[in-house]
Design a protein around this motif. Structure first.
Motif, short mmCIF file in Angstrom:
data_model
loop_
_atom_site.label_atom_id
_atom_site.label_comp_id
_atom_site.label_asym_id
_atom_site.label_seq_id
_atom_site.Cartn_x
_atom_site.Cartn_y
_atom_site.Cartn_z
N HIS A 143 -37.40 28.17 19.00
CA HIS A 143 -36.55 27.16 18.36
C HIS A 143 -36.77 25.77 18.95
CE1 HIS A 143 -34.72 30.54 16.30
NE2 HIS A 143 -34.29 29.63 15.44
N GLU A 144 -37.12 25.68 20.22
CA GLU A 144 -37.48 24.37 20.78
C GLU A 144 -38.70 23.82 20.05
OE1 GLU A 144 -35.76 24.91 25.35
OE2 GLU A 144 -37.87 25.39 24.94
N PRO A 171 -30.25 20.50 12.04
CA PRO A 171 -28.97 20.88 12.66
C PRO A 171 -28.81 22.40 12.79
CG PRO A 171 -28.61 19.17 11.02
CD PRO A 171 -30.04 19.62 10.88
N THR A 172 -29.26 23.15 11.80
CA THR A 172 -29.17 24.61 11.87
C THR A 172 -30.06 25.14 12.98
OG1 THR A 172 -28.72 24.74 9.50
CG2 THR A 172 -29.46 26.76 10.57
N LEU A 173 -31.27 24.61 13.10
CA LEU A 173 -32.18 25.03 14.16
C LEU A 173 -31.61 24.69 15.54
CD1 LEU A 173 -35.59 24.00 12.55
CD2 LEU A 173 -34.76 26.34 12.92
N LEU A 177 -30.73 27.27 18.50
CA LEU A 177 -31.18 27.11 19.88
C LEU A 177 -30.00 27.24 20.85
CD1 LEU A 177 -33.29 26.44 22.03
CD2 LEU A 177 -32.91 24.01 21.54
N ALA A 178 -28.89 26.61 20.52
CA ALA A 178 -27.71 26.71 21.38
C ALA A 178 -27.23 28.16 21.48
CB ALA A 178 -26.59 25.81 20.85
N ARG A 179 -27.18 28.85 20.35
CA ARG A 179 -26.75 30.27 20.36
C ARG A 179 -27.75 31.16 21.11
NH1 ARG A 179 -23.29 31.95 16.11
NH2 ARG A 179 -23.47 34.00 17.05
N ALA A 180 -29.04 30.85 20.99
CA ALA A 180 -30.06 31.63 21.70
C ALA A 180 -29.91 31.43 23.21
CB ALA A 180 -31.46 31.22 21.24
N LYS A 181 -29.62 30.19 23.62
CA LYS A 181 -29.41 29.93 25.05
C LYS A 181 -28.16 30.64 25.56
CE LYS A 181 -31.87 25.54 25.48
NZ LYS A 181 -31.74 24.08 25.74
#
Length: 193
Positions: A143-144, A171-173, A177-181
């Motif tokens: 995602h980064e 914004p969705t990506l 990324l935030a949820r993956a972290k």
């Protein structure tokens, strides 16, 4: 009936021609789509937009398949929920991209590229905590990279509709990324108990 004699040299030449024609046939769905687009678009700008669309489609298909895999191979609820979100959101984005590509006469891959298939196969061999760790790490890195590519397309793309679509997905990506972290941190905390 006469016996037809073909010289060994002629047979060798025919064999080489047959082999050469086979060598140019790719089985990688991403490469096939790129070749089709190169034939369609003489304009370098349109071809660059098509390259983005092809890469986005391949990445989106991988996200869906890995999301489904996370729901079955994952151990933690955080990973299963992340996988469900990825599968749902990327399925919707893939459908939007297919419709847009159809309007623009852009060929998209019909299956995973060889690289994406390799990534899928690698994760499919893992289960439980080993899967959770590998999946969340992959989601963060992927995602980064995706955010960077989508921002570049939104800023520097040529087709207004494709630029707008890419900008709308950033914004969705970023949320992914935030949820993956968050999921990666949850997996790490369970591992360190």
């Amino acid at each position: 009936m006469k016996n037809l004699k073909i010289s060994p040299f002629a047979l060798l030449l025919l064999g080489m021609l047959a082999l050469a024609s086979c060598e140019n046939k790719s089985t990688d769905s991403e490469e096939i789509a790129e070749e089709q687009n190169e034939e369609k678009f003489e304009d370098n700008k349109a071809e660059k937009d098509a390259e983005f669309a092809v890469a986005a489609a391949d990445g989106g298909m991988l996200e869906v398949q890995l999301g489904k895999l996370a729901q079955s191979n994952g151990a933690s609820d955080a990973v299963k929920m992340l996988g469900e979100m990825m599968a749902n959101d990327h399925s919707k984005a893939n459908d939007e991209l297919k419709a847009l590509a159809s309007q623009k006469n852009i060929s998209l891959p019909t299956g995973l590229s060889e690289d994406s298939q390799e990534s899928y196969n690698d994760l499919a061999e893992k289960t439980g905590e080993e899967f959770d760790e590998a999946y969340t790490e992959f989601m963060v890195k992927d995602h980064e990279k995706d955010i960077d590519e989508f921002k570049k397309q939104a800023e520097n793309g040529y087709d207004a509709d494709l630029k707008s679509w890419a900008a709308g997905k950033v914004p969705t990506l970023e949320q992914h990324l935030a949820r993956a972290k968050q999921a990666e941190a949850a997996v790490d905390s369970l591992k360190n108990r």
